[in-house]
Design an enzyme around this catalytic site. Structure first.
Site, short mmCIF file in Angstrom:
data_model
loop_
_atom_site.label_atom_id
_atom_site.label_comp_id
_atom_site.label_asym_id
_atom_site.label_seq_id
_atom_site.Cartn_x
_atom_site.Cartn_y
_atom_site.Cartn_z
N GLU A 42 0.93 -1.25 -0.03
CA GLU A 42 0.02 -0.01 -0.10
C GLU A 42 0.84 1.09 -0.09
O GLU A 42 2.02 1.12 0.66
CB GLU A 42 -0.77 0.07 1.29
CG GLU A 42 -0.24 -0.34 2.38
CD GLU A 42 0.50 0.84 3.30
OE1 GLU A 42 -0.05 2.15 2.99
OE2 GLU A 42 1.57 0.81 3.87
N LEU A 54 9.51 18.62 -0.76
CA LEU A 54 10.73 19.43 -0.62
C LEU A 54 10.45 20.60 0.57
O LEU A 54 11.16 21.61 0.59
CB LEU A 54 10.96 20.09 -2.11
CG LEU A 54 11.55 19.00 -3.07
CD1 LEU A 54 11.50 19.68 -4.39
CD2 LEU A 54 12.95 18.31 -2.52
N GLY A 58 12.28 21.86 7.34
CA GLY A 58 11.77 21.87 8.75
C GLY A 58 12.53 20.63 9.73
O GLY A 58 13.58 20.48 9.63
N CYS A 79 6.14 5.07 8.85
CA CYS A 79 6.87 4.49 7.62
C CYS A 79 8.23 5.04 7.48
O CYS A 79 9.25 4.38 7.22
CB CYS A 79 6.00 4.79 6.52
SG CYS A 79 4.90 3.52 6.32
#
Ligand code: UDX
Length: 488
Positions: free
Chosen positions: A154, A256, A259, A266
């Site tokens: 998935e 992109l 921070g 994941c």
């Protein structure tokens, strides 16, 4: 089509509800009694926008039912396709396949001779090649013939899971054991309403296509963070830089945003596990090691920026806005907020956080001893010496910074998601610091502060222009400023 889904965690529940929405007849099988009773009461064990509505609707249509493994034997036997969607994290940054093995052992013998087994869980690569043998053995032990076995990774993002399931960019089927292609043909029919390209690959290639996608996304984010560091050093504006780069169709603009880096169930896990597993078989992965390193560095830099923004971090009140690993979820798995809050507490700060997901905030307080939770943004920032934004919940872009300025003690904002308008917060009298955007100390508009103690940079809040005062620049940075043509 009649379908069983084994494991009603995030992946299994979204898969079950999405298949029911397409008109399939689905039984979701869950071993945890607590989770099962929640679902039977019509409540979800986690938050995902739109999922409660879908689950409720198909509870009503009867196309989505829930059962324990003991209750589900007949349903499993009547299913044309059985999905396995159990967890493969060991909860400690590693893989585990015990749950998948136990599910295979209990489910595979009950499957009909013409049914197809589809593994939806993300699997460690070395486990993929053992799957065909495991399934055949369970069938043989019960005097039954082989069944088709496929992988179907998935690619759903939390907070967009239903959209991603119903309208995927692609569907990947990995063939583990399907000599007659019966399983592939049947699974293609199951997904025909998705109207997406279906890519059929060898099993291991399918597993790597999932891993590869996540590793690449993580790489893009760490690249953006590296670019932001360069922008900070030279005085460029990363938002502007990326917006121009994004016109190049080879690059694109997604993933992109610099921070505090990537969190969640994941990306961090798959990067670190891939580096570790590759090292164990003697394959160096320096790029991925750097991706991981940069990602952790971002959290440290945020803590550093908060510390630099107050006179003394010991005893300072730091307000953190956002705790979940991204907006519109209640998930705290590998959330940057947790390590950041912990590090600030260790430096002696008082840390008060607000997140719109009250339950998640309470869980965060349990995970990080000492972290205080506020009921609102205004409670969190009252008397704060510094404010740090960690999750870009939409409500944070609505904050009235002018009135907020009246309730804080210190006027510093560190924006860990580049989500706020530097101009707006500067106009309200705050200093602003993001990642790759320069920053503007409010008390000394146009006067520059050292970047990581080395490269002084400032942004004029109104026009985004950058200037470097010669007086404050060390020799090394002076050469840098000369090279980029800015030494005023
Ligand atoms: C990810 C993959 O996108 C998805 O395909 C896979 O199936 C599961 O893992 P998810 O973990 O839900 O999905 O979140 P995602 O939207 O990918 O964001 C992951 C993290 O990266 C978040 O912490 C997010 O804030 C951060 N991120 C994302 C950035 O820091 N910068 C970006 O530009 C994009």
């Amino acid at each position: 089509m009649r379908v069983s889904v084994i494991g009603l965690g995030y992946v299994g529940l979204v898969t079950s509800a999405g298949l029911a929405e397409w008109g399939h007849d689905v039984v979701g099988v869950e071993a945890s009694e607590a989770r099962l009773s929640l679902l039977r009461e019509g409540r979800l064990p986690f938050y995902e926008p739109g999922l409660d509505e879908l689950v409720g609707r198909h509870g009503g249509t009867g196309r989505l039912r829930f059962a324990s493994p003991a209750e589900a034997e007949e349903e499993i036997n009547a299913s044309e396709i059985v999905f396995i969607a159990v967890g493969t994290h060991d909860g400690n940054g590693g893989w585990q396949t015990d749950t998948a093995c136990a599910a295979l052992e209990s489910i595979v013998p009950h499957m009909a001779d013409d049914a197809t087994l589809v593994i939806r869980s993300t699997l460690p690569p070395e486990f993929v090649d053992t799957l065909a043998g495991i399934v055949r053995e369970h069938r043989r032990d019960h005097g039954k013939g082989a069944i088709p076995v496929l992988l179907n990774p998935e690619f759903t993002r939390e907070a967009r899971a239903i959209q991603d399931f119903m309208h995927p960019d692609r569907i990947v089927l990995g063939v583990i054991d399907d000599p007659e292609q019966i399983g592939v043909e049947r699974t293609q029919r199951l997904y025909e309403q998705a109207e997406a390209p279906i890519v059929v690959l060898r099993g291991l290639d399918a597993a790597f296509s999932k891993l590869g996608a996540n590793l690449f996304l993580a790489t893009k984010i760490s690249f953006a963070n590296e670019l932001a560091a360069l922008c900070d050093a030279y005085g460029a504006q990363v938002d502007q830089v990326v917006s121009a780069m994004a016109y190049d169709t080879r690059i694109g603009g997604a993933f992109l945003r610099p921070g505090v880096g990537f969190g969640g169930s994941c990306l961090p896990h798959q990067v670190s596990m891939t580096v570790k597993a590759a090292m164990e078989i003697g394959i160096p992965t320096p790029l991925l090691a750097a991706v991981d390193h940069i990602n952790h560095r971002q959290r440290d830099q945020f803590v550093e920026r908060i510390t630099e923004s107050v006179t003394d971090i010991e005893g300072a009140k730091v307000a953190l806005l956002g705790l979940t690993f991204k907006p519109h979820t209640d998930d705290l798995r590998d959330a940057p907020s947790l390590t950041i809050a912990d590090a600030l507490l260790k430096r002696g700060a008082r840390v008060v956080a607000y997140d719109p997901m009250a339950d998640a905030a309470e869980r965060a307080a349990e995970l990080v001893p000492g972290l205080e939770i506020a009921a609102s943004v205004s409670d969190a920032i009252a008397d704060a010496d510094a404010i740090g934004l960690i999750t870009e919940w939409p409500e944070f872009s609505e904050i009235d910074w002018t009135s907020a300025r009246g309730s804080v003690r210190g006027a510093a904002i560190v924006d860990g998601r580049n989500a706020l308008s530097p101009d707006r917060v500067a106009e309200a009298g705050f200093s602003y610091r993001g990642f790759g955007r320069g920053y503007a100390p409010a008390s000394e508009a146009g006067v520059l502060q050292p970047e990581n103690g080395r490269t002084p940079i400032a942004i004029q809040p109104d026009v985004g222009a950058v200037s470097l005062p010669a007086t404050a620049i060390p020799a090394q940075s002076m050469r840098l400023a000369e090279r980029v043509g800015r030494s005023d």
